[in-house]
Write a protein that holds these residues in place. Structure first.
Motif, PDB file in Angstrom:
ATOM      1  N   ARG A 293     -28.821 -22.911  55.548  1.00  0.00           N
ATOM      2  CA  ARG A 293     -28.166 -24.113  55.024  1.00  0.00           C
ATOM      3  C   ARG A 293     -27.100 -23.745  53.992  1.00  0.00           C
ATOM      4  O   ARG A 293     -25.980 -24.269  54.020  1.00  0.00           O
TER       5      ARG A 293
ATOM      6  N   ARG B 282     -23.873 -22.274  55.456  1.00  0.00           N
ATOM      7  CA  ARG B 282     -22.963 -23.289  55.992  1.00  0.00           C
ATOM      8  C   ARG B 282     -22.269 -24.066  54.877  1.00  0.00           C
ATOM      9  O   ARG B 282     -21.086 -24.399  54.967  1.00  0.00           O
ATOM     10  N   MET B 283     -23.015 -24.357  53.819  1.00  0.00           N
ATOM     11  CA  MET B 283     -22.454 -25.137  52.720  1.00  0.00           C
ATOM     12  C   MET B 283     -21.359 -24.365  51.991  1.00  0.00           C
ATOM     13  O   MET B 283     -20.334 -24.932  51.605  1.00  0.00           O
TER      14      MET B 283
ATOM     15  N   THR C  95     -20.254 -19.640  44.077  1.00  0.00           N
ATOM     16  CA  THR C  95     -21.052 -19.946  45.269  1.00  0.00           C
ATOM     17  C   THR C  95     -21.151 -18.764  46.231  1.00  0.00           C
ATOM     18  O   THR C  95     -22.207 -18.519  46.806  1.00  0.00           O
TER      19      THR C  95
ATOM     20  N   CYS D 281     -17.937 -29.030  50.098  1.00  0.00           N
ATOM     21  CA  CYS D 281     -19.312 -29.104  49.606  1.00  0.00           C
ATOM     22  C   CYS D 281     -19.341 -28.839  48.100  1.00  0.00           C
ATOM     23  O   CYS D 281     -18.867 -27.799  47.643  1.00  0.00           O
ATOM     24  N   PRO D 282     -19.893 -29.756  47.293  1.00  0.00           N
ATOM     25  CA  PRO D 282     -19.940 -29.546  45.840  1.00  0.00           C
ATOM     26  C   PRO D 282     -20.957 -28.486  45.436  1.00  0.00           C
ATOM     27  O   PRO D 282     -21.976 -28.291  46.111  1.00  0.00           O
TER      28      PRO D 282
ATOM     29  N   ASP E 172     -18.089 -24.547  53.634  1.00  0.00           N
ATOM     30  CA  ASP E 172     -17.521 -25.892  53.693  1.00  0.00           C
ATOM     31  C   ASP E 172     -16.778 -26.167  52.384  1.00  0.00           C
ATOM     32  O   ASP E 172     -17.407 -26.349  51.342  1.00  0.00           O
TER      33      ASP E 172
ATOM     34  N   ALA F 268     -24.666 -29.561  45.060  1.00  0.00           N
ATOM     35  CA  ALA F 268     -25.485 -29.695  46.268  1.00  0.00           C
ATOM     36  C   ALA F 268     -26.097 -28.354  46.648  1.00  0.00           C
ATOM     37  O   ALA F 268     -27.255 -28.291  47.094  1.00  0.00           O
ATOM     38  N   ILE F 269     -25.350 -27.268  46.476  1.00  0.00           N
ATOM     39  CA  ILE F 269     -25.876 -25.935  46.784  1.00  0.00           C
ATOM     40  C   ILE F 269     -27.024 -25.605  45.843  1.00  0.00           C
ATOM     41  O   ILE F 269     -28.068 -25.102  46.257  1.00  0.00           O
TER      42      ILE F 269
END
Length: 291
Positions: free
Chosen positions: A26, A29-30, A82, A36-37, A33, A40-41
């Motif tokens: 998951r 993928r995030m 990230t 994606c904030p 993206d 959220a990660i």
């Protein structure tokens, strides 16, 4: 007799036994993206307590040398970034995923010590040539021999014959050529195919697949060359132990210009990796050794 299985079949069978955790899939993928904030990660990571503990340990280690303690996942994502967090999660996930496989032809501790040392050295080499995201080179070095681990654990008879063939040649034949003779492919190709199957970044796929022949990498030849150099200068794994002169012979002669470093700077990087090895080993495998 050579292994009757194709490379794709070996990858398929391996994936039935060794899979990366859903949380990494998951997050992978995030991270890719752009919409994606970060928050959220962090929320996904926080759902896995064991992963959270390992991530915070690594974030507060000498690996980063940060001046302030990182005490939450959200802060780790913000401070480290990230992609770096993704790389650290991948590193811990793979080590955990392969735990418990049979040790047919060697010690898991020796295997991971070599792999971790190679990863640390690759990171320091990448920093010296000012490559972006040197942590990705740590992961590439850490995973460079993952195909060998699969061969030795799942197909020990073929791996043993490849090793014996190399020994009969008194080290004149590289081990990966013995693998090709028995399997029809070598551990680098297998590791690269596994990384591609797991949808890892192309940089990792190429560094793993071409760490013995870095000039074959189409997109990341310098990064693959760094892993090649780190592997050649790193402490050898148990089945690779040989005189130092032979270790040097395993290096591609053109490697220094491809990497962009002098042997003196590479030696400095090796000493830095030596100093961090024990701590990083404990961070990645300490809990497993005590279990």
């Amino acid at each position: 007799m050579t292994n009757p299985l194709s490379l794709n079949e070996v990858v398929r069978q391996t994936n039935e036994v060794v899979t990366l955790p859903g949380v990494f899939v998951r997050i992978n993928r995030m991270v890719d993206d752009p919409g994606c904030p970060m928050q959220a990660i962090g929320e996904v990571i926080a759902q896995d307590p064991g992963l959270t503990v390992r991530l915070l340990r690594m974030a507060n280690s000498v690996y980063y040398g940060l001046s302030h303690e990182i005490d939450t996942v959200s802060r780790a994502v913000t401070v480290i970034g990230t992609r770096r967090v993704r790389d650290l999660i991948l590193a811990t996930s793979v080590v955990q995923a392969f735990e418990g496989i049979p040790e047919e032809l060697g010690s898991l501790e020796a295997f991971w010590r070599h792999s971790i040392h190679c990863g640390l050295l690759a990171r320091h080499l990448a920093s010296r040539v000012r490559l972006r995201e040197p942590d990705s080179l740590f992961v590439a070095g850490l995973l460079h021999d993952i195909g060998r681990l699969v061969m030795f654990s799942r197909y020990p008879d073929y791996a043993r014959r490849a090793l014996e063939h190399t020994h009969r040649q008194n080290g004149a034949t590289p081990f990966y050529l013995g693998e090709r003779r028995e399997f029809g492919f070598d551990h680098a190709e297998l590791g690269g195919a596994l990384a591609e199957h797991w949808q890892l970044p192309l940089l990792l796929v190429e560094c793993i697949a071409h760490h013995h022949q870095p000039r074959h990498a189409q997109h990341y030849p310098q990064q693959a060359a760094i892993v090649h150099l780190a592997n050649g200068l790193s402490t050898p794994s148990e089945e690779e132990r040989r005189p130092e002169a032979e270790q040097e012979q395993r290096l591609d002669p053109a490697i220094w210009s491809l990497v962009g470093l002098s042997p003196e700077l590479a030696e400095e990087a090796r000493h830095e990796a030596d100093a961090q090895l024990n701590e990083m080993y404990q961070l990645l495998r300490g809990d497993l050794d005590q279990a």
